[in-house]
Design a protein around this motif. Structure first.
Motif, short mmCIF file in Angstrom:
data_model
loop_
_atom_site.label_atom_id
_atom_site.label_comp_id
_atom_site.label_asym_id
_atom_site.label_seq_id
_atom_site.Cartn_x
_atom_site.Cartn_y
_atom_site.Cartn_z
N ALA A 71 0.83 -1.21 0.00
CA ALA A 71 0.00 0.00 0.00
C ALA A 71 0.86 1.26 0.00
CB ALA A 71 -0.93 0.00 1.20
N GLU A 72 1.98 1.22 0.71
CA GLU A 72 2.89 2.37 0.73
C GLU A 72 3.64 2.49 -0.59
OE1 GLU A 72 5.47 2.70 4.06
OE2 GLU A 72 3.90 2.23 5.51
N GLN A 73 4.01 1.35 -1.18
CA GLN A 73 4.68 1.40 -2.48
C GLN A 73 3.78 2.05 -3.52
OE1 GLN A 73 6.18 -2.42 -3.77
NE2 GLN A 73 6.74 -3.02 -1.69
N LEU A 74 2.49 1.74 -3.45
CA LEU A 74 1.54 2.26 -4.42
C LEU A 74 1.44 3.77 -4.36
CD1 LEU A 74 -0.21 0.73 -6.49
CD2 LEU A 74 -2.13 0.96 -4.90
N VAL A 75 1.61 4.33 -3.17
CA VAL A 75 1.52 5.78 -2.99
C VAL A 75 2.61 6.51 -3.76
CG1 VAL A 75 1.70 7.63 -1.26
CG2 VAL A 75 0.34 5.61 -0.78
N THR A 76 3.74 5.83 -4.04
CA THR A 76 4.84 6.49 -4.76
C THR A 76 4.55 6.64 -6.24
OG1 THR A 76 6.05 4.44 -5.27
CG2 THR A 76 6.45 5.45 -3.11
N ILE A 99 -0.76 5.51 -9.90
CA ILE A 99 -1.71 4.48 -10.31
C ILE A 99 -3.12 4.79 -9.82
CG2 ILE A 99 -2.33 2.04 -10.12
CD1 ILE A 99 0.67 1.41 -9.88
N GLY A 100 -3.25 5.08 -8.52
CA GLY A 100 -4.57 5.37 -7.97
C GLY A 100 -5.22 6.57 -8.62
N GLN A 101 -4.44 7.61 -8.82
CA GLN A 101 -4.96 8.82 -9.44
C GLN A 101 -5.40 8.54 -10.87
OE1 GLN A 101 -2.28 12.03 -8.77
NE2 GLN A 101 -3.52 13.55 -9.86
N PHE A 102 -4.59 7.77 -11.61
CA PHE A 102 -4.94 7.42 -12.98
C PHE A 102 -6.25 6.63 -13.01
CE2 PHE A 102 -4.74 4.29 -16.46
CZ PHE A 102 -4.58 5.14 -17.55
N ARG A 103 -6.37 5.66 -12.11
CA ARG A 103 -7.57 4.83 -12.09
C ARG A 103 -8.82 5.65 -11.80
NH1 ARG A 103 -7.05 -0.87 -11.19
NH2 ARG A 103 -9.28 -0.79 -10.78
N ALA A 137 5.27 -4.32 -13.22
CA ALA A 137 6.14 -5.10 -12.34
C ALA A 137 5.80 -4.84 -10.87
CB ALA A 137 7.60 -4.77 -12.62
N LEU A 138 5.61 -3.57 -10.53
CA LEU A 138 5.26 -3.21 -9.16
C LEU A 138 3.97 -3.88 -8.73
CD1 LEU A 138 5.80 -1.39 -6.65
CD2 LEU A 138 4.42 0.37 -7.77
N LEU A 139 2.97 -3.88 -9.60
CA LEU A 139 1.69 -4.50 -9.28
C LEU A 139 1.80 -6.01 -9.15
CD1 LEU A 139 -0.59 -2.35 -11.61
CD2 LEU A 139 -0.68 -2.41 -9.10
N VAL A 164 2.70 6.59 -14.13
CA VAL A 164 2.06 5.31 -14.45
C VAL A 164 2.40 4.95 -15.88
CG1 VAL A 164 -0.10 6.49 -15.09
CG2 VAL A 164 -0.14 4.06 -14.52
N HIS A 165 2.80 3.69 -16.10
CA HIS A 165 3.17 3.19 -17.41
C HIS A 165 2.05 2.30 -17.92
CE1 HIS A 165 7.59 4.28 -17.26
NE2 HIS A 165 7.17 4.55 -16.05
N VAL A 166 1.53 2.63 -19.11
CA VAL A 166 0.40 1.88 -19.66
C VAL A 166 0.60 1.62 -21.14
CG1 VAL A 166 -1.35 2.67 -18.02
CG2 VAL A 166 -0.85 4.05 -20.04
N ALA A 167 -0.03 0.56 -21.62
CA ALA A 167 -0.13 0.29 -23.06
C ALA A 167 -1.49 0.78 -23.51
CB ALA A 167 0.03 -1.20 -23.34
#
Length: 236
Positions: free
Chosen positions: A89-94, A97-101, A117-119, A129-132
């Motif tokens: 949960a703390e890794q995600l804050v860096t 991703i949440g904001q993008f979602r 990879a992080l997910l 956030v890296h996306v295809a």
């Protein structure tokens, strides 16, 4: 250290020192004789200031920078090791991703690169956030980016600028938006993906094995992470 890396370090240091002294961006900017927007861009890592401006900004806080040297990419190993000690949960804050979602709507996407990879449990440094994304949805992506007040990254100036955000324009597929910083890989078809779950959230991600084939940058980070993990007591 690349220009992009230097901009990130300077920005993070400036923000940390300013916040530690309970100063606003406007106050530091006024003391240094620049606009508040300039301080904001520097803190975001979107602009690399010249040395004279660096000195003025830190002097405005009663501080000065010192220089040092280290092994190339040593900061990457430190960042991976630091992330590995944190709960997910703390890794995600860096990341964004949440904001993008929260903001993405009607755009087909699969999480890619270090974000994927992080997910999947590999704590790689993944700013933004890296996306295809799909070329066939270029019109919708252009409209979405415009609605999210996107600025586009320019390698030449090493900063985000207000230039056409349409992915078909000949600029990097990297944007700064109200949905966070987005790094896109444009595809004719979305890459093969798997679903991972964290809490109540589900994410479509490119599998690690696929990333190691198609993404040399992420493959290199994964290799560093595994080497670091192998060197820890009890690893393996």
């Amino acid at each position: 250290m690349t220009v992009g890396r230097l901009a990130t370090v300077l920005g993070a240091t400036l923000r940390r020192e300013r916040q530690a002294r309970l100063l606003t961006q406007r106050t530091v900017a006024s003391r240094a004789g620049v606009g508040q927007a300039t301080v904001a861009r520097i803190e975001q890592g979107a602009q690399t200031p010249d040395l004279a401006l660096v000195e003025r900004l830190f002097a405005a806080m009663g501080r000065q920078l010192t220089l040092g040297v280290e092994d190339l990419d040593a900061h990457v190993d430190r960042r991976i090791a630091e992330l590995a000690t944190r709960p997910f949960a703390e890794q995600l804050v860096t990341t964004d991703i949440g904001q993008f979602r929260r903001h993405v709507d009607g755009i087909s996407h699969v999480f890619d690169g270090p974000t994927a990879a992080l997910l999947q449990g590999a704590p790689l440094p993944a700013p933004g956030v890296h996306v295809a994304l799909l070329w066939s949805e270029a019109d919708a992506i252009d409209d979405w980016l415009t609605r999210k007040y996107a600025r586009r990254w320019m390698d030449r100036w090493q900063e985000y600028r207000h230039i056409p955000v349409d992915p078909r324009e000949p600029y990097p597929h990297r944007w700064q938006t109200v949905a966070g910083e987005i790094h896109a890989r444009m595809c004719d078809e979305l890459p093969r993906s798997i679903e991972v779950r964290h809490g109540e959230q589900h994410y479509r991600v490119v599998p690690l094995a696929e990333l190691e084939i198609v993404d040399p940058g992420t493959a290199g980070l994964l290799h560093r992470y595994r080497e670091l993990s192998a060197g820890q007591p009890g690893a393996g």
